[in-house]
Scaffold this active site. Structure first.
Site, mmCIF file in Angstrom:
data_model
loop_
_atom_site.group_PDB
_atom_site.id
_atom_site.type_symbol
_atom_site.label_atom_id
_atom_site.label_comp_id
_atom_site.label_asym_id
_atom_site.label_seq_id
_atom_site.Cartn_x
_atom_site.Cartn_y
_atom_site.Cartn_z
ATOM 1 N N ASP A 191 25.714 3.371 -14.219
ATOM 2 C CA ASP A 191 26.022 2.263 -13.208
ATOM 3 C C ASP A 191 25.337 2.560 -11.975
ATOM 4 O OD1 ASP A 191 28.151 1.299 -14.855
ATOM 5 O OD2 ASP A 191 29.554 1.773 -13.492
ATOM 6 N N ASP A 202 39.630 1.581 -20.124
ATOM 7 C CA ASP A 202 38.720 1.221 -18.937
ATOM 8 C C ASP A 202 39.261 1.039 -17.636
ATOM 9 O OD1 ASP A 202 36.282 0.667 -20.386
ATOM 10 O OD2 ASP A 202 36.911 -1.119 -21.267
ATOM 11 N N ASP A 209 30.817 3.308 -8.191
ATOM 12 C CA ASP A 209 31.644 2.426 -8.630
ATOM 13 C C ASP A 209 32.113 1.356 -7.968
ATOM 14 O OD1 ASP A 209 32.512 0.733 -10.816
ATOM 15 O OD2 ASP A 209 34.559 1.631 -10.814
#
Length: 360
Positions: A183, A335, A145
């Site tokens: 991701d 989130d 991330d």
């Protein structure tokens, strides 16, 4: 609850890509541990029928969905199920019935970092006891991330391999579908993950696909972003091929995002044609109203208001190229610390109620 994601190139230090196309994935760490801790109850709790029919009654423990509609396991002790129970005790039957829209659906379990073998075994055994299939997310790739709300991941390649070995032992021969590393590939395509980490990431993903597919009853889907993140589907072809899409069952779209099913379908078919006709799955957990307006918001992906639950999980998609509509992101979990939300992956009752209330 979950884990983390990252960004570096072209992204601000506090989260959210500059163009707002990124989405937060979260790793299910604390929540996974809590859920597995209750698995002795789960093995016997999954048979009751959901209650609540508009007469003021409160739903009971959720049961399993019809196997012909979705083969995936409904966790009867999920955070949503616990929230339903709490609302019932507080006399909030209306709120209980709303959150029950989440509690009665199969939602992916994100494997944490501390006890991958125990968690994977716990979830897959509970699913097998209910004659269902486990749906797991593996989200622990190094440099995850790009330093954003879900930053983290294994310390290095060897740590990741050790963690993965635990997952493999936990899954064993039980029927399982794995969503592999949200991701990880889109952040290569958008240059968020620095170049020096690319070779290791490809190697780890290729190994993971191979080892997971060596298990007798495991399906694997690699993340391929969403049509408003990596707009040119062709940019995902090389990353998918280098990560082992040829051995995987397919790819996943829209994880933790809000893009419409129609847009994901169009994008997925275009990408599928470039990678040997591989099927794909779409995360429909929160895309019932599509993405939020306001494209100028660099964190438009993060806890946007007014969103809704999407199509319930099912393998009956009516399209042979779409293997399933899945709830990969866990509806009702934040989130990140944006727009009033708690830490990434934390259960947020207010947001869960909004998603359910807005659902068609």
């Amino acid at each position: 609850m979950y884990g983390n994601l990252r960004r570096m190139a072209g992204v601000g230090p506090t989260g959210g890509s500059r163009d707002g196309r990124r989405r937060s994935a979260h790793a299910g760490v604390a929540s996974a541990r809590a859920a597995v801790g209750a698995l002795t109850l789960l093995l016997v709790a999954g048979c009751s029928s959901p209650g609540g029919d508009g007469d003021g009654s409160v739903p009971g423990k959720p049961g399993q969905r019809p196997k012909a509609v979705t083969p995936f396991w409904v966790n009867p002790d999920s955070k949503a199920a616990r929230q339903v129970s709490a609302y019932g005790k507080d006399g909030k039957s209306g709120d209980a019935r709303l959150v029950n829209k989440i509690a009665t659906q199969p939602v992916a379990e994100w494997i944490g970092i501390d006890d991958p073998q125990g968690e994977a075994r716990g979830f897959t055994e509970a699913a097998a006891k209910a004659d269902r299939e486990a749906l797991l997310v593996l989200y622990n790739i190094p440099h995850r991330d790009c330093g954003s709300y879900s930053k983290g991941g294994a310390a290095d390649g060897n740590a990741y391999r050790s963690w993965l070995d635990g997952v493999l032992k936990g899954i064993g021969d039980r029927a399982t579908t794995v969503i592999l590393e949200p991701d990880a590939l889109p952040h290569i395509a958008d240059k968020c993950t620095p170049q020096q980490f690319h070779e290791e990431r490809y190697a780890l993903l290729t190994e993971a696909v191979g080892k997971l597919k060596a298990l007798p009853h495991t399906k694997v889907y690699l993340d391929a972003g969403n049509p408003h993140w990596i707009k040119d589907a062709g940019r995902m072809v090389e990353p998918l091929k280098r990560a082992g899409i040829d051995r995987a069952d397919g790819f996943a779209l829209n994880i933790s995002n809000y893009q419409t099913t129609a847009e994901n379908t169009k994008y997925g078919k275009k990408l599928s044609a470039m990678v040997g006709g591989k099927p794909f799955v779409i995360d429909t957990s929160r895309n019932g109203n599509g993405p939020a307006p306001g494209g100028d918001d660099p964190e438009n992906w993060c806890n946007p208001p007014g969103r809704a639950l999407g199509t319930p999980p099912t393998t009956k998609t009516g399209d042979p190229q779409i293997a399933a509509y899945l709830w990969i992101k866990r509806p009702g979990e934040s989130d990140g610390t944006c727009k009033g939300g708690p830490k990434a992956g934390t259960w947020w009752p207010k947001y869960a109620l909004g998603l359910a209330d807005s659902a068609k």
